[in-house]
Scaffold this active site. Structure first.
Site, PDB file in Angstrom:
ATOM      1  N   ASN A   9       3.169   0.256 -11.216  1.00 34.29           N
ATOM      2  CA  ASN A   9       4.322   0.596 -10.381  1.00 34.29           C
ATOM      3  C   ASN A   9       3.840   0.735  -8.941  1.00 34.29           C
ATOM      4  O   ASN A   9       3.185   1.713  -8.591  1.00 34.29           O
ATOM      5  CB  ASN A   9       4.936   1.909 -10.890  1.00 34.29           C
ATOM      6  N   LYS A  11       5.516   1.248  -6.319  1.00 34.81           N
ATOM      7  CA  LYS A  11       6.337   2.159  -5.496  1.00 34.81           C
ATOM      8  C   LYS A  11       6.614   1.488  -4.134  1.00 34.81           C
ATOM      9  O   LYS A  11       6.792   0.279  -4.105  1.00 34.81           O
ATOM     10  CB  LYS A  11       5.664   3.527  -5.375  1.00 34.81           C
ATOM     11  N   HIS A  96      12.578   6.918 -13.088  1.00 36.72           N
ATOM     12  CA  HIS A  96      11.295   7.450 -12.609  1.00 36.72           C
ATOM     13  C   HIS A  96      11.509   8.841 -12.003  1.00 36.72           C
ATOM     14  O   HIS A  96      12.547   9.098 -11.387  1.00 36.72           O
ATOM     15  CB  HIS A  96      10.694   6.506 -11.568  1.00 36.72           C
ATOM     16  N   GLU A  98      10.438  10.149  -9.428  1.00 37.01           N
ATOM     17  CA  GLU A  98      10.731  10.149  -7.983  1.00 37.01           C
ATOM     18  C   GLU A  98      12.203   9.829  -7.734  1.00 37.01           C
ATOM     19  O   GLU A  98      12.823  10.372  -6.813  1.00 37.01           O
ATOM     20  CB  GLU A  98       9.796   9.163  -7.263  1.00 37.01           C
ATOM     21  N   GLU A 168       5.754  10.453 -18.307  1.00 32.04           N
ATOM     22  CA  GLU A 168       5.068  10.728 -17.050  1.00 32.04           C
ATOM     23  C   GLU A 168       5.302  12.181 -16.658  1.00 32.04           C
ATOM     24  O   GLU A 168       6.330  12.502 -16.026  1.00 32.04           O
ATOM     25  CB  GLU A 168       5.604   9.811 -15.944  1.00 32.04           C
ATOM     26  N   GLY A 174       0.450  11.226  -9.060  1.00 33.55           N
ATOM     27  CA  GLY A 174      -0.076  11.215  -7.686  1.00 33.55           C
ATOM     28  C   GLY A 174      -0.915  12.429  -7.342  1.00 33.55           C
ATOM     29  O   GLY A 174      -1.203  12.663  -6.168  1.00 33.55           O
ATOM     30  N   SER A 214      -1.633   9.645 -12.812  1.00 30.74           N
ATOM     31  CA  SER A 214      -3.048   9.651 -12.438  1.00 30.74           C
ATOM     32  C   SER A 214      -3.938   8.903 -13.423  1.00 30.74           C
ATOM     33  O   SER A 214      -5.070   9.324 -13.701  1.00 30.74           O
ATOM     34  CB  SER A 214      -3.537  11.093 -12.233  1.00 30.74           C
TER      35      SER A 214
HETATM   36  O1  LIG Z   1       4.354   7.479 -11.113  1.00 28.46           O
HETATM   37  C1  LIG Z   1       3.466   6.822 -11.626  1.00 28.46           C
HETATM   38  C2  LIG Z   1       3.732   5.504 -12.203  1.00 28.46           C
HETATM   39  O2  LIG Z   1       5.100   5.267 -12.327  1.00 28.46           O
HETATM   40  C3  LIG Z   1       2.091   7.327 -11.688  1.00 28.46           C
HETATM   41  O3  LIG Z   1       1.586   7.387 -10.408  1.00 28.46           O
HETATM   42  P1  LIG Z   1       0.026   7.742 -10.200  1.00 28.46           P
HETATM   43  O4  LIG Z   1      -0.747   6.828 -11.137  1.00 28.46           O
HETATM   44  O5  LIG Z   1      -0.239   7.460  -8.765  1.00 28.46           O
HETATM   45  O6  LIG Z   1      -0.132   9.173 -10.584  1.00 28.46           O
END
Ligand SMILES: O=C(CO)COP(=O)(O)O
Length: 257
Positions: A9, A11, A96, A98, A168, A174, A214
């Site tokens: 992803n 982003k 997601h 976010e 997740e 992150g 992560s």
């Molecule tokens: O949100 C994520 C994938 O959709 C995970 O992000 P990270 O791997 O940066 O923690």
């Protein structure tokens, strides 16, 4: 048999030209294998250049990061399922954390988005996850169950045949603090049990459940060592060719290919 899926992803990262350079290198470094499926989710603006660069028949699949539930119309700034299909997407990431936290997406809206994905033959990767406070309050199973029931309400087993779920935990995204496999596996089991209860054992056994939060080349093997974890949804570590290619290679090694 569930074929593991490694999905990246991106982003809100990479311009269309950066994306083309990236996938050219990735296609050279990541050896295709039928044992592990690889998907990337670039931003909407890079989908066309990525699709053209990879070419038809590429072993690397494409996902949108979101969609609007209507096919077209007066929805300024939005992107529909037919638009994603036209740019070569087979998958779409929905729900997601976010999107939930920053853009206020609720389960009822995610349900409508899932319906659009199913209607157009886009395979959804549905994200669920608890916050740190919810985990510390012992509410993880309740939160995950609520998110799944709310967003999957009204869908049949036929719909769910193309579903992938990504667990997740919000606190692991992150932060560099991945969940341990011991923390993730019981949640994956909860998800699978719910799919069995609400739909069928065929759906429960056939649905891939990914871990995200992560994930790195250093820890991916520890997740994939569990039969419950069918792959990874990778954020930060998918933005460099080296680290994403090594995550893919490690997943292939786990399956013996
Ligand atoms: O949100 C994520 C994938 O959709 C995970 O992000 P990270 O791997 O940066 O923690």
């Amino acid at each position: 048999m569930r074929i593991p899926l490694i999905a990246g992803n991106w982003k809100m990262n990479k311009t269309a030209s950066e994306a083309a350079t990236f996938v050219r290198e990735l296609a050279q470094k990541a050896i295709p294998s039928p044992a592990v499926e690889t998907v990337i989710a670039p931003p909407f603006t890079a989908l066309d250049s990525v699709h053209r660069t990879l070419g038809l028949g590429s072993s690397i699949g494409l996902a949108g990061q979101n969609l609007h539930w209507e096919d077209h119309g007066a929805y300024t700034g939005e992107i529909s399922a037919p638009m994603l299909k036209d740019l070569g997407c087979q998958y779409v990431i929905l729900g997601h954390s976010e999107r939930r936290a920053i853009f206020g997406e609720r389960d009822a809206v995610i349900q409508k988005k899932l319906a659009a994905a199913f209607r157009h033959g886009l395979k959804p990767i549905l994200c669920v996850g608890e916050s740190l406070g919810e985990r510390e309050a012992g509410r993880t199973a309740e939160i995950i169950t609520g998110q799944l029931k709310g967003s999957l309400a009204g869908f049949t087993a036929t719909h769910l045949a193309t579903l992938t779920v990504a667990y997740e935990p919000v606190w692991a995204i992150g932060t560099g603090k991945a969940a341990s496999p011991e923390q993730a596996v019981p949640v994956h089991q909860t998800i699978r049990q719910l799919l069995q209860q609400e739909w069928s054992s065929t759906i429960a056994q056939g649905t891939r459940i990914l871990y995200g939060g992560s994930v790195t080349p250093q820890n991916v093997a520890s997740f994939l060592a569990s039969d419950e974890i069918d792959g990874a949804l990778v954020g930060g570590a998918c933005l460099q060719v080296e680290s994403f290619a090594s995550i893919i290679a490690l997943a292939q090694k786990r399956t013996g290919h």
